[in-house]
Design an enzyme around this catalytic site. Sequence first.
Site, mmCIF file in Angstrom:
data_model
loop_
_atom_site.group_PDB
_atom_site.id
_atom_site.type_symbol
_atom_site.label_atom_id
_atom_site.label_comp_id
_atom_site.label_asym_id
_atom_site.label_seq_id
_atom_site.Cartn_x
_atom_site.Cartn_y
_atom_site.Cartn_z
ATOM 1 N N GLU A 39 -15.873 11.786 -16.076
ATOM 2 C CA GLU A 39 -16.372 13.120 -16.436
ATOM 3 C C GLU A 39 -17.606 13.513 -15.635
ATOM 4 O OE1 GLU A 39 -15.394 10.830 -18.614
ATOM 5 O OE2 GLU A 39 -13.643 11.773 -19.538
ATOM 6 N N PRO A 52 -20.368 11.458 -20.961
ATOM 7 C CA PRO A 52 -20.612 10.886 -19.625
ATOM 8 C C PRO A 52 -21.058 11.946 -18.613
ATOM 9 C CG PRO A 52 -18.602 9.994 -20.560
ATOM 10 C CD PRO A 52 -19.050 11.106 -21.486
ATOM 11 N N HIS A 72 -12.363 13.011 -31.059
ATOM 12 C CA HIS A 72 -11.440 14.102 -30.725
ATOM 13 C C HIS A 72 -11.670 15.342 -31.594
ATOM 14 C CE1 HIS A 72 -9.507 10.607 -28.957
ATOM 15 N NE2 HIS A 72 -8.670 11.389 -28.294
#
Lengths: 350, 397
Positions: free
Chosen positions: A79, A108, A148
């Site tokens: 990322e 990240p 998530h």
Amino acid sequence: MTATAVRPAGPAPSDLPHGVAGMPFAKAINAGLRAALASDDKVLLMGEDIGALGGVFRVTEGLQAEFGEDRVVDTPLAESGIVGTAIGLAMRGYRPVVEIQFDGFIFPAYDQITTQLAKIHFRTAGRIELPVVIRVPFGGGIGAIEHHSESPEALFAHTAGLRVVSPSSPQDAYTMIQEAVASPDPVLFLEPKGRYWEKGDVDLDAPVGVGAAARTLDHAAVVRPGTDVTVVAYGPTVHTALAAAKTAADEDGTSIEVVDLRSVSPVDVPTVVASVKKTGRCVVVHEAPTFHGVGAEIAARVTEECFYALEAPVLRVGGYHAPYPVAKLEHDYLPSVDRVLDAVDRVLAH
Amino acid sequence: MIEHSDELVQLVGPDGEPVVSEANAPYRERAARYLLDGPEPDAAAERLRGLYRDMALVRRFDVEATSLQRQGELALFPPLLGQEAAQVGSGRALRSQDYVFPSYREHGVAWTRGMDLADVMPIFRGVEHGGWDPAAHNFHIYTLVIGSHALHATGYAMGVQRDGLVGTGDAARDMAVVAYFGDGATSQGDVSEALGFAAVNNAPVVFFCQNNQWAISVPTAKQSRVPLARRAWGFGMPGVRVDGNDVVASWAVADEALERARSGGGPTFVEAVTYRMGAHTTSDDPTRYRTSDEEESWGRRDPIARVRAYLEKYDAWDDAREAALLAEADELGEHVRTTVRAMDAPPASRLFEHVYATPQAQVAAERAAFEAYEAGEPVSSPFEGLLDSPATTGGNR
């Protein structure tokens, strides 16, 4: 350099008429991305699994086949690398639209977003603009495993230099993604993933504002007028607020005005203030934890600007100061119609 | 298949003696333009005197800047002392169209890009965060967060590819991008991600790592168990070690890497082995973590003295030239000193400028409140009138 023109919407996708009834939210974003890719060669999509797969939510479905691998780019699984290289591409004149696969995987890239992307325009005294959009499926309600379902918007809204927006309807999703891509400023574009399958009518000819004319990037919308209580929401909770307003009207005639912020940075303070001055009561609803959240900023601003019009303290309905729970408990964590109505009752009790 | 080697490329030794070996033969050929025992000794001497001048002037700047910090004119300064050859050698291998992403110690590279070195100072005087226009010399502003810019360089190079400016064969158009960083940066995730992205995209980027042995107080041995250049091998790109105190070798290795990038051959990692002879910054105290023996040992490998010895060995330098150069250096020092002292704080309005490229209500409201406070006027509603029209109604639901 600030463009203020309103350009026509991009060419309509060949398989869709200009007005589409019952278009799913995710398809509306797809149509907006396709229009952005078609109207400007410098627009690129980058992310994990966005090519052949079309993204884990299929938001980019069909776009790599249509625009090629150089414009719809499957990146390595990193990322920070995705955002960092998008910054470099933007310095070279490109307009990258980056997908972070899930909210919980954005961290990240947090350093590149907050230390570099947000600040390079300021650092270079305006010499470098970074028109980068970071699309993030965010929020809960889909029964997922950890990482998530998070709502990290306050962490980014706290950083000057970023715009942070979230659409609540397919029409707004279609328009807002195009205005975000056209923005000279970096935009964190938070997509309420729990609403991806909800349908709405979409006018594919809706005008797209560029630069200062990009109204959806800083103008809230009064999505249901009312007189008794203002409920402020954005993204996934607008739907919840509207459902609560309908229930209240049906049950005891309470008139709730729902303000969809659309943008949490900046906040359209005048629209919120005008509403609260009219109703005298305000409830803010978001999925993110209330502690140090967007609702705290709204409550402080409303208190400052509407002090003599307020009939009750501003209340917040949102997540708790605890990590996002397991899926089987998420409905106790997320703001529900009942919790919103409970807060409405409490402000009306004053 | 790339052949990898730990061999340190060196063309001129510490005492100014030419180094000839089978391993460095390709680099000797490439660097013939600077070699005094090569085919064109007179022209080579003239060119090498140019590199010597670069390094001497940059060092004079460095000394001046360090003094200015001691005099309270700068908040901080990171000296490049000892790294002049790595920076000038690689910098002089660049073409004007190449684009550089420096870290924060690349004053020598800035010089080779044609920058006025006084323009480096606003950052360290605390009057600007950037200080110069990156487009003016294709030299990006300094990046202070270690390794972040390796990704920006890689993304920029991916843009250059999409612009069709790689491998056209037109020397005036083909571009390379360079990221400069140090040994410590190689431990950063962003640098590893940059190497990965650059490799799979075959991006025209050179990662020029100056291994100056110390990341503030931590030696390279605590960053890596293997030579840093080997980090590149696993990513599938050449990783080359060069004597970073040898300006000719630094030029040759950089020239090869840049040519590979411009021609479509992809990225290269260069480890220039050098030494930070000074402190990390003017706030640092190297006596706490390294020995004077070590400093003296590296002092004998001074990159500037080496070129001087090499030139003298071939009667290509003399006192008159040295005196002229010293006078030029003093002039540069004077220019930097005068310019720095004239750098005033920006107006307070700068707090709010360029936060966004487009008008932004939060910044505008806070600026209005700040200005009213400064003027001694009460502000009741700083957000009033900031948005040009009332809220729209939402889309179809």
